[in-house]
Design a protein around this motif. Structure first.
Motif, short mmCIF file in Angstrom:
data_model
loop_
_atom_site.label_atom_id
_atom_site.label_comp_id
_atom_site.label_asym_id
_atom_site.label_seq_id
_atom_site.Cartn_x
_atom_site.Cartn_y
_atom_site.Cartn_z
N VAL A 120 0.83 -1.21 0.00
CA VAL A 120 0.00 0.00 0.00
C VAL A 120 0.86 1.26 0.00
O VAL A 120 0.52 2.26 -0.66
CB VAL A 120 -0.99 0.00 1.18
N THR A 121 1.98 1.25 0.71
CA THR A 121 2.83 2.45 0.71
C THR A 121 3.47 2.66 -0.65
O THR A 121 3.63 3.80 -1.11
CB THR A 121 3.92 2.38 1.79
N HIS A 122 3.85 1.57 -1.30
CA HIS A 122 4.42 1.65 -2.64
C HIS A 122 3.40 2.21 -3.63
O HIS A 122 3.68 3.16 -4.36
CB HIS A 122 4.91 0.27 -3.09
N ARG A 123 2.20 1.62 -3.63
CA ARG A 123 1.16 2.07 -4.57
C ARG A 123 0.77 3.53 -4.32
O ARG A 123 0.58 4.31 -5.26
CB ARG A 123 -0.07 1.18 -4.45
N THR A 124 0.66 3.89 -3.05
CA THR A 124 0.27 5.25 -2.72
C THR A 124 1.31 6.25 -3.19
O THR A 124 0.97 7.34 -3.69
CB THR A 124 0.04 5.40 -1.20
N ALA A 125 2.58 5.88 -3.06
CA ALA A 125 3.65 6.77 -3.51
C ALA A 125 3.62 6.95 -5.03
O ALA A 125 3.81 8.06 -5.53
CB ALA A 125 5.00 6.22 -3.08
N ILE A 126 3.38 5.86 -5.76
CA ILE A 126 3.29 5.97 -7.22
C ILE A 126 2.12 6.87 -7.59
O ILE A 126 2.22 7.74 -8.48
CB ILE A 126 3.12 4.58 -7.86
N GLU A 127 0.99 6.69 -6.90
CA GLU A 127 -0.19 7.53 -7.17
C GLU A 127 0.11 9.00 -6.86
O GLU A 127 -0.27 9.90 -7.61
CB GLU A 127 -1.38 7.04 -6.34
#
Length: 223
Positions: free
Chosen positions: A162-169
């Motif tokens: 979730v932290t990875h995806r949120t950062a990409i977003e």
């Protein structure tokens, strides 16, 4: 030629201006690699080290093969907290000096900023560990400074999915343009009939060999 038969093409299409092309070329971009250190890998939970290295090593190989200006940074080595860049990455970048920092945001480090500015490029292909801090923070600052940012999403990882995806977003919403390592290679190479296409052939063959090895180890060809 019989009706309906396709013509045989062996010559490349004309090369667009590599300096003004809106797509990435070896002449209009730079590569930035941030904090590929043992301590960072140890805390990544969004992907395995093998998965991250599949993209990160490919990125480093592309930078070297196409002679793209490269900035390599570490954090807290001089403080005695962390070790230098892992050999999987460093060995692909001979002659590229590490820029060590004390802060988590590399853009706040004067030496890092100077190295980026010295490339003379505005298109920055970036990767770092973690996605949500060491990559996202400088990427967001550099977007504000007028740089075009291309996060290499298969070469990075965060503390959790979730932290990875949120950062990409977050980076994407700010204007970054996510890319993957193989797609970058195709964008740099552009045409299989060009004399330098073998640079990419070697790298893509290495990529799929390593990908197969990971698949055999984990009993799956991941994502």
């Amino acid at each position: 030629m019989t009706a309906g038969a396709a013509s045989v093409k062996t010559d490349p299409e004309p090369v667009r201006d590599p300096h003004t092309d809106h797509l990435l070329t070896p002449d209009n971009c730079a590569v930035v690699l941030i904090d590929y250190q043992e301590g960072q890998y140890a805390t990544v939970g969004s992907a395995s080290r093998e998965e991250i290295d599949l993209g990160a090593v490919t990125l480093a190989k592309l930078a070297r093969a196409y002679e793209i200006p490269t900035v390599l940074s570490t954090v807290a080595v001089g403080m005695g907290v962390n070790r230098t860049t892992v050999p999987e990455i460093a060995d692909e970048l001979p002659g590229v000096a590490e820029i060590d920092r004390t802060g988590v945001n590399s853009w706040e480090d004067a030496d890092f900023r100077a190295a980026v500015e010295a490339t003379g490029r505005k298109k920055m292909v970036m990767a770092g560990l973690w996605t949500e801090v060491c990559l996202a923070f400088p990427a967001l600052d550099m977007l504000r400074e007028g740089y075009e940012i291309y996060p290499v999403v298969d070469a990075v990882g965060g503390v959790s999915p979730v932290t990875h995806r949120t950062a990409i977003e977050r980076m994407t919403q700010a204007g970054a343009q996510p890319i993957t390592s193989l797609a970058l290679g195709c964008e740099l190479m552009r045409n299989w009939a060009r004399p330098d296409a073998d640079l990419y052939r070697v790298i893509i063959n290495d990529y799929f060999a390593r990908k197969r090895a990971i698949g055999e180890k984990t009993d799956t060809l991941f994502r």
